[in-house]
Motif scaffolding. Structure first.
Motif, PDB file in Angstrom:
ATOM      1  N   GLU A   1       0.825  -1.203   0.000  1.00 43.00           N
ATOM      2  CA  GLU A   1       0.000   0.000   0.000  1.00 43.00           C
ATOM      3  C   GLU A   1       0.864   1.261   0.000  1.00 43.00           C
TER       4      GLU A   1
ATOM      5  N   THR B   1      -4.658  -0.938  -6.999  1.00 44.31           N
ATOM      6  CA  THR B   1      -5.726  -1.510  -7.814  1.00 44.31           C
ATOM      7  C   THR B   1      -5.334  -2.905  -8.308  1.00 44.31           C
TER       8      THR B   1
ATOM      9  N   ASP C   1      -6.994  -2.682  -2.471  1.00 46.38           N
ATOM     10  CA  ASP C   1      -7.832  -1.692  -1.791  1.00 46.38           C
ATOM     11  C   ASP C   1      -9.057  -2.333  -1.145  1.00 46.38           C
TER      12      ASP C   1
ATOM     13  N   LEU D   1      -7.999  -4.342   1.874  1.00 41.34           N
ATOM     14  CA  LEU D   1      -7.673  -3.517   3.036  1.00 41.34           C
ATOM     15  C   LEU D   1      -8.914  -2.920   3.661  1.00 41.34           C
ATOM     16  N   SER D   2      -9.855  -2.512   2.827  1.00 42.80           N
ATOM     17  CA  SER D   2     -11.037  -1.879   3.418  1.00 42.80           C
ATOM     18  C   SER D   2     -11.840  -2.922   4.192  1.00 42.80           C
TER      19      SER D   2
ATOM     20  N   THR E   1      -9.830  -3.546   7.552  1.00 45.94           N
ATOM     21  CA  THR E   1      -9.905  -2.488   8.551  1.00 45.94           C
ATOM     22  C   THR E   1     -11.320  -2.284   9.084  1.00 45.94           C
ATOM     23  N   SER E   2     -12.316  -2.674   8.305  1.00 44.09           N
ATOM     24  CA  SER E   2     -13.683  -2.484   8.774  1.00 44.09           C
ATOM     25  C   SER E   2     -14.017  -3.521   9.853  1.00 44.09           C
TER      26      SER E   2
ATOM     27  N   TYR F   1     -24.093  -0.926  10.796  1.00 42.60           N
ATOM     28  CA  TYR F   1     -23.465   0.328  11.235  1.00 42.60           C
ATOM     29  C   TYR F   1     -24.054   1.511  10.489  1.00 42.60           C
ATOM     30  N   ARG F   2     -24.326   1.322   9.195  1.00 44.01           N
ATOM     31  CA  ARG F   2     -24.865   2.442   8.410  1.00 44.01           C
ATOM     32  C   ARG F   2     -26.341   2.660   8.660  1.00 44.01           C
TER      33      ARG F   2
ATOM     34  N   PRO G   1     -26.644   3.008  13.506  1.00 45.11           N
ATOM     35  CA  PRO G   1     -25.346   3.263  14.144  1.00 45.11           C
ATOM     36  C   PRO G   1     -25.346   3.056  15.660  1.00 45.11           C
TER      37      PRO G   1
ATOM     38  N   LYS H   1     -22.953   0.141  17.925  1.00 45.11           N
ATOM     39  CA  LYS H   1     -21.996   0.392  19.010  1.00 45.11           C
ATOM     40  C   LYS H   1     -22.093  -0.668  20.087  1.00 45.11           C
TER      41      LYS H   1
ATOM     42  N   LYS I   1     -22.578   7.189   4.945  1.00 40.97           N
ATOM     43  CA  LYS I   1     -23.471   6.896   6.074  1.00 40.97           C
ATOM     44  C   LYS I   1     -22.703   6.264   7.217  1.00 40.97           C
ATOM     45  N   PRO I   2     -23.070   6.359   8.465  1.00 38.56           N
ATOM     46  CA  PRO I   2     -24.163   7.183   8.967  1.00 38.56           C
ATOM     47  C   PRO I   2     -23.743   8.637   9.088  1.00 38.56           C
TER      48      PRO I   2
ATOM     49  N   ASP J   1     -11.831   4.386   5.788  1.00 36.24           N
ATOM     50  CA  ASP J   1     -10.516   3.945   6.254  1.00 36.24           C
ATOM     51  C   ASP J   1      -9.383   4.446   5.368  1.00 36.24           C
TER      52      ASP J   1
ATOM     53  N   ARG K   1      -6.380   7.271   5.844  1.00 34.12           N
ATOM     54  CA  ARG K   1      -5.017   6.763   5.832  1.00 34.12           C
ATOM     55  C   ARG K   1      -4.146   7.380   4.754  1.00 34.12           C
TER      56      ARG K   1
ATOM     57  N   LYS L   1      -7.532   5.560  -8.747  1.00 29.15           N
ATOM     58  CA  LYS L   1      -8.445   4.420  -8.861  1.00 29.15           C
ATOM     59  C   LYS L   1      -9.260   4.432 -10.150  1.00 29.15           C
TER      60      LYS L   1
END
Lengths: 404, 370
Positions: free
Chosen positions: A126, A134, A183, A186-187, A190-191, A357-358, A361, A365, B171-172, B242, B246, B257
């Motif tokens: 990265e 990509t 990408d 990684l997303s 990390t999520s 989460y979206r 929210p 938590k 979102k959110p 994220d 970063r 991209k």
């Protein structure tokens, strides 16, 4: 006059700077890495294989060959290191040119390494200014990444294109594999509400014969690279393969289904009908009742009739409805079995957590902590709606005439 | 002050390019994650309110730059001292922006070229433009404006048609309430870039049609604010929260991209041009204002004489300002807004306005208008 001479002098002295020669690297001094294969190392942590293109051998085939013995279009070099930087420094001992990463478009990670964890290799990829995020990632199923990267291929001379194109075509026509870039990976890593899923590739035949020029001189390849299966990751480690039967359901759920065939029985004959689902849309919403979360999965798709080996009355709306209904049931079955198998792995590859989460929210938590366990026990409701559109260039199949 | 006149069109181009300049590169408040764009938009609204302060000051003294009317408002010597501080502030900001772009170039495409060299080249072209006078700078910005807009629109279309936009990444919305957003907008997005309009207190006297200054400046601010907000939205929607937080240069990552039709890809270098134009105008304006301020304060008739010395000072400052990029950014986010931007952009102009108001009120009371 004096002023003019002075300005001329300034202009001339600026010229060498404008060329941007500070960073110059000649084309002949670069080794273009097309694919990168990473294996678990024997002595050090990683064995890295660099697939490097041999430009003169790629073009000569098309122009009719300018005489002399042709070499393979690629060469591979292998080096080892405890991290990727070390490996790429070590490989300079073997390569007479400077390695150039900007054209690398595939990264192959061996299954063995993936099971131990892939997190340690990602930062270098990265952070590097040359390497593109990509780039597509695949897992070498049951094979060493080295073997996959070293195999010569037909049709597409440069093997790294073979990977990409095979993946793209099977993704858009069959839908059992998906193209995952660094990408995307990684997303997902990390999520906190999503786990990664990566397509697998495997080698059919003998790895040894694949490296020989013989392999592309034969009509039946001795070694063939093919897309196979989806790998499920959790905490950066490969925890299991979905299996062919469950892959397609997962792609439906990921909302990445482009086109696929759906087969089912018709009037007692097994797998007599095949429909192609073309456009599709997957929506997932969540309802919470007494602290129990339910996923409402709504799949909508447009289908066309591709093949029918039984009498069929195309002008009869009831028959069409039956067709739509059976397709829906079949898709639902696939999706259901896919969810079940993923729930067993306790890895939320569908990104349900992210969607919660979206959408909610506050709820997220509270449940974030042990989401993967909750995901495993989650309820779901699947609704599939299909819309029939077309049937090719025939109305009723010839079977209707035979049976009468 | 040099004898220059610029048209309202040129003023508009200057405002837009100046505001977008480096904000489109690093001006996204990453601590707000997916709500960063709201802070950008809020910062714009606050910035427009702040601009009225500068505009009122300009109305009181339409023919004087900031360094000139400072002496009228708070007296000769205090005015001169404060004016000197303003010049240092402008020069320092010029150095900061120069460093931003130097780092951008050296860490992305010119990885082996020393940063000093890159900044020297950039500085040489800017010094040349300033040597030619402010009118030239204004005309250049008019030309660049067209290029920037063509590139911005084509980039926008390319990103959308590559199917990269995932609006669900936004979102959110307002996940942690409005408090952190307002706080960040006051600290970061108001002062950078909208509060930097304080530069124009030195430039507005050049404008040919002084009646239109208000409309032109504010519409320029709105346009650039919307552009920055769109850039923030696109960055978040494309990269996801994220990766957005970063990456050192989110916009560049977004552009990298783009992959369209198997041949339109890897456009970063092309878009570097777009970023450099903004950087050029921004460094040039801060630099010019520092030069012009020095000239008016120390009564140089020809500001070209002090152009190069100040340019070299700015260049050296940009070199020694921070040892590495992340410290430079941390300083820009935590120290500069509170200890420099707030006093120089907001507190001092407001105090000045109050004093100017009282003085002019007294004056008109003593000698009624004819």
């Amino acid at each position: 006059m004096k002023k003019q001479y002075l300005s001329l002098l300034v202009l001339i002295s600026v010229v060498p700077l404008l060329g941007g020669c500070w960073n110059q690297r000649e084309l002949t001094d670069l080794a273009f890495v097309m694919a990168l294969g990473i294996d678990k190392g024997e002595k050090k942590k990683y064995d890295v294989t660099y697939q490097i293109v041999e430009p003169s051998n790629v073009s000569s085939g098309q122009t009719g060959g300018g005489g002399g013995a042709q070499g393979p279009p690629i060469v591979t070099y292998k080096s080892s290191g405890n991290n990727l930087t070390e490996a790429s420094s070590n490989v300079t001992k073997q390569i007479p040119r400077e390695i150039y990463y900007a054209h690398a478009n595939i990264l192959v990670i061996s299954e063995e390494l993936a099971r131990e964890g892939i997190l340690d290799i990602l930062d270098k990829l990265e952070r590097d200014t040359e390497f593109r995020t990509t780039t597509t990632v695949v897992i070498a199923k049951d094979n060493r990444a080295e073997d996959l990267v070293s195999t010569l291929t037909n049709l597409d001379k440069i093997p790294s294109y073979k990977f990409i194109k095979t993946l793209e075509s099977t993704e858009s026509l069959l839908g059992e594999n998906i193209k995952v870039t660094i990408d995307d990976l990684l997303s997902a890593i990390t999520s906190s509400g999503k786990e990664p899923v990566i397509s697998g590739f495997t080698l059919m035949g003998s790895p040894e014969k694949g490296t020989s020029q013989q392999n592309i001189n034969m009509t039946r390849s001795q070694a063939l690279i093919l897309a196979d299966d989806l790998a499920v990751f959790k905490n950066g480690k490969l925890v299991g393969w979905l299996g062919q039967n469950n892959s397609r359901g997962a792609v439906w759920l990921l909302g990445r289904m482009k086109a696929t065939n759906v087969d089912f029985d018709w009037k007692g004959k097994k797998d007599a009908v095949s429909t192609i689902s073309n456009l599709s849309d997957t929506k997932v919403t969540f309802t919470v009742k007494n602290g129990k979360i339910t996923a409402n999965i709504n799949i909508e798709t447009i289908i066309s009739l591709s093949e029918i080996n039984r009498a069929f009355e195309i002008k009869n709306p009831n028959e069409i409805q039956e067709l739509e209904k059976k397709t829906s049931v079949q898709i639902k079955k696939e999706v259901e079995s896919s969810i079940k198998s993923v729930q067993k792995l306790k890895a939320d590859i569908f990104g349900f957590g992210e969607k919660i989460y979206r959408q909610h929210p506050k709820l997220w938590k509270k449940i974030k902590g042990d989401w993967n366990n909750r995901f495993a026990e989650m309820d779901y409701q699947i609704k599939v709606k299909t819309y029939y559109r077309e049937s090719g260039i025939r109305d009723n199949p010839f079977w209707s005439d035979i049976n009468q | 002050m040099e004898k220059a006149k610029i048209s309202t069109k040129q003023l508009f181009a200057l405002v837009v390019l100046f505001e977008m300049g480096s904000a489109i590169l690093v001006g996204f408040p990453k601590n707000l994650k997916q709500d960063a764009w709201i802070a950008n938009l809020l910062g714009m609204a606050e910035g427009i309110l702040l601009f009225f302060v500068y505009y009122r000051l300009y109305l009181f003294y339409p023919n004087l730059p900031l360094t000139g009317y400072l002496q009228k408002i708070i007296g000769k010597w205090p005015g001169r001292i404060l004016g000197f501080f303003y010049i240092v502030y402008f020069a320092y900001l010029s150095a900061r922006v120069l460093r931003d772009f130097g780092e951008l170039l050296s860490s992305t495409i010119y990885t082996r070229t020393p940063i000093f060299f890159l900044m020297t080249l950039l500085m040489l072209t800017i010094a040349y433009a300033i040597q030619k006078g402010f009118e030239v700078l204004a005309r250049v910005s008019e030309l660049f404006f067209v290029i920037v807009y063509i590139m911005a629109i084509s980039g926008f279309i390319l990103i959308i048609s590559s199917g990269l936009i995932h609006l669900e990444n936004l979102k959110p919305m307002v996940e942690n309430g409005w408090k952190p957003i307002i706080k960040t907008s006051l600290k970061e997005t108001l002062t950078f870039p909208f509060g930097e309009m304080v530069v124009f207190t030195m430039l507005l006297p050049y404008v040919h049609l002084s009646k239109k200054v208000k409309t032109v400046c504010i519409s320029g601010m709105i346009l650039s604010g919307i552009n920055i907000t769109i850039a923030a939205v696109i960055n978040i929607a494309t990269l996801g929260v994220d990766l957005f937080t970063r990456s050192s240069y989110p916009l560049l990552t977004t552009i990298s991209k783009i992959q369209l039709l198997h041949f339109i890809e890897r456009l970063e270098v092309l878009f570097m041009l777009y970023l450099m134009i903004g950087g050029f105008i921004k460094v040039a304006l801060f630099y010019y204002v520092a030069v012009a301020g020095t000239a008016s304060l120390f009564k140089f008739k020809d500001l070209r004489k002090i152009n190069l010395p100040i340019g070299i000072l700015i260049l050296l400052t940009a070199m020694i300002i921070a040892p590495y990029y992340s410290e430079h950014i941390v300083e820009g986010l935590d120290i500069v807004p509170i200890y420099l931007h707030w006093p120089f952009q907001i507190i001092l102009p407001c105090i000045l306005l109050v004093i100017a108001f009282i003085r002019n009120h007294k004056k008109t009371a003593k000698e009624p208008a004819p």
